[in-house]
Write a protein that holds these residues in place. Structure first.
Motif, PDB file in Angstrom:
ATOM      1  N   THR A   1      -5.719  42.968  25.782  1.00  0.00           N
ATOM      2  CA  THR A   1      -6.399  42.240  24.696  1.00  0.00           C
ATOM      3  C   THR A   1      -6.465  40.756  25.030  1.00  0.00           C
ATOM      4  O   THR A   1      -7.431  40.077  24.674  1.00  0.00           O
ATOM      5  CB  THR A   1      -5.703  42.443  23.328  1.00  0.00           C
TER       6      THR A   1
ATOM      7  N   MET B   1     -12.565  45.794  22.745  1.00  0.00           N
ATOM      8  CA  MET B   1     -11.209  45.924  23.286  1.00  0.00           C
ATOM      9  C   MET B   1     -10.194  45.107  22.506  1.00  0.00           C
ATOM     10  O   MET B   1      -9.000  45.144  22.823  1.00  0.00           O
ATOM     11  CB  MET B   1     -11.183  45.488  24.748  1.00  0.00           C
ATOM     12  N   ALA B   2     -10.664  44.369  21.509  1.00  0.00           N
ATOM     13  CA  ALA B   2      -9.751  43.485  20.774  1.00  0.00           C
ATOM     14  C   ALA B   2      -8.610  44.263  20.138  1.00  0.00           C
ATOM     15  O   ALA B   2      -7.510  43.749  19.972  1.00  0.00           O
ATOM     16  CB  ALA B   2     -10.527  42.702  19.718  1.00  0.00           C
ATOM     17  N   GLY B   3      -8.895  45.537  19.780  1.00  0.00           N
ATOM     18  CA  GLY B   3      -7.874  46.285  19.045  1.00  0.00           C
ATOM     19  C   GLY B   3      -7.038  47.252  19.872  1.00  0.00           C
ATOM     20  O   GLY B   3      -6.266  48.016  19.308  1.00  0.00           O
TER      21      GLY B   3
ATOM     22  N   GLY C   1      -9.947  38.969  25.193  1.00  0.00           N
ATOM     23  CA  GLY C   1     -10.198  37.835  24.294  1.00  0.00           C
ATOM     24  C   GLY C   1     -10.819  36.657  25.039  1.00  0.00           C
ATOM     25  O   GLY C   1     -11.794  36.057  24.579  1.00  0.00           O
TER      26      GLY C   1
ATOM     27  N   THR D   1      -1.296  44.527  25.040  1.00  0.00           N
ATOM     28  CA  THR D   1      -1.452  43.093  24.786  1.00  0.00           C
ATOM     29  C   THR D   1      -1.968  42.347  26.017  1.00  0.00           C
ATOM     30  O   THR D   1      -2.683  41.358  25.881  1.00  0.00           O
ATOM     31  CB  THR D   1      -0.126  42.449  24.334  1.00  0.00           C
TER      32      THR D   1
ATOM     33  N   TRP E   1     -16.053  43.627  25.331  1.00  0.00           N
ATOM     34  CA  TRP E   1     -14.797  42.878  25.130  1.00  0.00           C
ATOM     35  C   TRP E   1     -14.409  42.841  23.661  1.00  0.00           C
ATOM     36  O   TRP E   1     -13.238  42.909  23.328  1.00  0.00           O
ATOM     37  CB  TRP E   1     -14.905  41.451  25.684  1.00  0.00           C
TER      38      TRP E   1
END
Lengths: 244, 308
Positions: free
Chosen positions: A130, A121-123, A134, A127, A118
């Motif tokens: 993410t 995958m933040a970047g 998050g 959206t 995870w």
């Protein structure tokens, strides 16, 4: 849309998300089996909570995969209509709960992996994703705290709990490579550091046997997944096309 | 003022008795028995609903059901904690449950045989529980009254969820509606039994009402429940399995038939369909978990030793 951060670019992003959704759903289904059977009331609550977190992540990922796929499939289409060959979950999560040690060791291996997954995958340039990642990252950190605390208690508890915890490590270690192949090297090393530190504190050994099993991501499962899906999909398969 | 006089004055003034206050032994014991029975009911009640977690028809329903069963574990925990303020330990109370010396609500000795049972339990069983429990938020013992405020909020959410899932069935296919009717047929009378014996046969009611632990009698609560539930069944288009059920204009209440008290007492005494299974399940989980609890204690002791 940028490339998915995971290796294996021959799969579409929707297929990647489905695989992760399957991991979370299958594990939620497994953890749900513990409810009313845990060693103490606090664990009934904790395991129920963790199962709900995984179920929530699975639902969000199925929904997002359905949007990306664009064929009008929703969460229940993915969850309830696919046979085991179309499920893409890791072999680790479909393994039976076994005893409490086996469930906690499986949790440790998977939770540490999900923290890396995870976080990675933040970047990504999505959206929706993410947002899901998050929330899932925060949850995975709690899950890891829970599982690692228990692995230490069990490994460094009594002779019996030590024996059971070591057996769980020996039994489940072979399912870790399949999972770690998906992480970039730096995150794979981070997984190794976290897990080694927990096992060391728990006075547990990493097995010397290098044997590893894979195939879940290609739909090549153990015999444990079929009965799990048969039970989970029973209503939808018995009463097709109804709303509940 | 003597402690007895102070106790009586607090009760008379509608204030709360708190853990450090003096209280008669019988008051303490009545509360321990009642709160423990309530806690055990939450814990045993996880089983019939837990039976459908793995088979819930959609992920949405699965999430609701899992959360509900988890809430019940939480209620059990608050209630055991409320009982502990009276000087007993949770382990002692659980042991009494495992030994069959403590009771829990008899409703959980019936099996869940279809998905419709899950909605029906939410509607009827949680509905009956709320009817019973709202008065407990005004109970004279502070920790119990406060625990019940939170529990009632969650229970009323459960009840709405249950009813809403029955609306889905009753507006679905004929097969789904038949499933809902079958569930109502099986759960109606056991739900009425949840209010206990008639007032004239209830051994605990009178004293509990004087102490303001219990504030409304069994028969009055049962009537409230029937009056509330009949229009809800009508809305669903389901038939309540009682040929004697009819509106009584004069009383301003529904009249209803007599409970099968032989069945009631048989289940209370341990001979319901699932009594033995429920306790066996609990005992097995407890016994299988003993090595885990021992490990946690052993590890904590090692930690304490190395810190010292």
């Amino acid at each position: 849309m940028s490339a998915h951060p995971l290796v294996g670019h021959h799969l579409s992003e929707a297929e990647h998300l489905l695989a992760h959704a399957d991991d979370n759903l299958v594990l939620a289904q497994r953890l749900g089996e513990w409810i009313s059977r845990a060693p103490e009331l606090e664990e009934d609550i904790a395991i129920g909570n963790i199962a709900l977190d995984h179920l929530g992540v699975a639902r969000a990922l199925y929904t997002r995969a359905g949007e990306l796929e664009g064929l009008g499939r929703g969460e229940d289409d993915f969850a309830m209509s696919r046979p085991e060959r179309e499920y893409r979950n890791l072999l680790l999560v479909e393994q039976p709960n076994g005893d409490f040690a086996q469930t906690m060791v499986r949790g440790l291996f998977f939770d540490a992996y999900q923290v890396g997954l995870w976080d990675g995958m933040a970047g990504v340039d999505d959206t929706e994703l993410t947002g899901i990642a998050g929330r899932a990252l925060k949850e995975a950190r709690y899950h890891l705290l829970h599982s690692s605390t228990w692995v230490v208690r069990l490994g460094d508890g009594t002779d019996e709990s030590h024996r059971r915890a070591q057996e769980a490590v020996d039994r489940l270690w072979r399912y870790t490579d399949e999972m770690l192949e998906e992480l970039i090297p730096i995150r794979r090393h981070a997984w190794g550091r976290v897990v080694s530190a927990v096992l060391a504190e728990a006075t547990l050994q990493v097995p010397e046997d290098p044997y590893q099993r894979g195939g879940g991501r290609r739909g090549l499962h153990s015999e444990h997944l079929g009965p799990l899906l048969a039970e989970m999909q029973w209503m939808q398969r018995s009463y097709a096309g109804l709303r509940w | 003022m003597t402690p007895e006089e102070r106790f009586e004055a607090i009760i008379a003034a509608e204030e709360k008795i708190e853990p450090p206050d003096w209280m008669p032994d019988a008051y303490r014991n009545t509360l321990i028995r009642q709160i423990a029975q309530h806690a055990h009911s939450e814990i045993i009640g996880m089983q019939p609903e837990g039976n459908w977690i793995s088979r819930a028809p959609t992920l949405h329903r699965k999430a609701i059901l899992m959360a509900k069963v988890q809430d019940e574990a939480g209620h059990g925990l608050y209630l055991y904690s409320a009982a502990e303020t009276l000087g007993v330990k949770r382990d002692e109370l659980q042991t009494l449950l495992h030994q069959g010396k403590h009771k829990y609500s008899s409703i959980f000795n019936y099996p869940t045989l279809s998905w419709a049972d899950i909605g029906t339990i939410g509607w009827l069983v949680d509905g009956a529980a709320i009817t019973n429990q709202v008065m407990l938020t005004r109970c004279s013992y502070g920790p119990y009254a406060r625990a019940m405020v939170r529990i009632c909020k969650e229970e009323s959410f459960h009840q709405r969820q249950g009813y809403e899932s029955l609306i889905a069935l009753c507006s679905g296919s004929p097969q789904q509606k038949a499933m809902a009717q079958d569930a109502l047929d099986r759960w109606w009378w056991p739900s009425l039994m949840m209010f206990g014996p008639h007032d004239t046969d209830s051994t605990h009611t009178e004293q509990s009402m004087e102490w303001k632990i219990k504030r409304v009698s069994n028969d009055d609560l049962r009537q409230q429940f029937v009056d509330m539930t009949v229009p809800q069944a009508d809305y669903l288009g389901l038939t309540i399995p009682d040929p004697e059920l009819r509106w009584n204009e004069e009383r301003g209440h529904y009249d209803f038939g007599e409970i099968d008290w032989d069945e009631f007492w048989a289940v209370v005494k341990g001979n319901g369909p699932m009594n033995r299974d429920r306790v066996d399940h609990k005992v097995a989980a407890w016994d299988e978990g003993s090595w885990v609890r021992e490990a946690a204690l052993a590890h904590a002791a090692k930690r304490a030793e190395s810190a010292a």
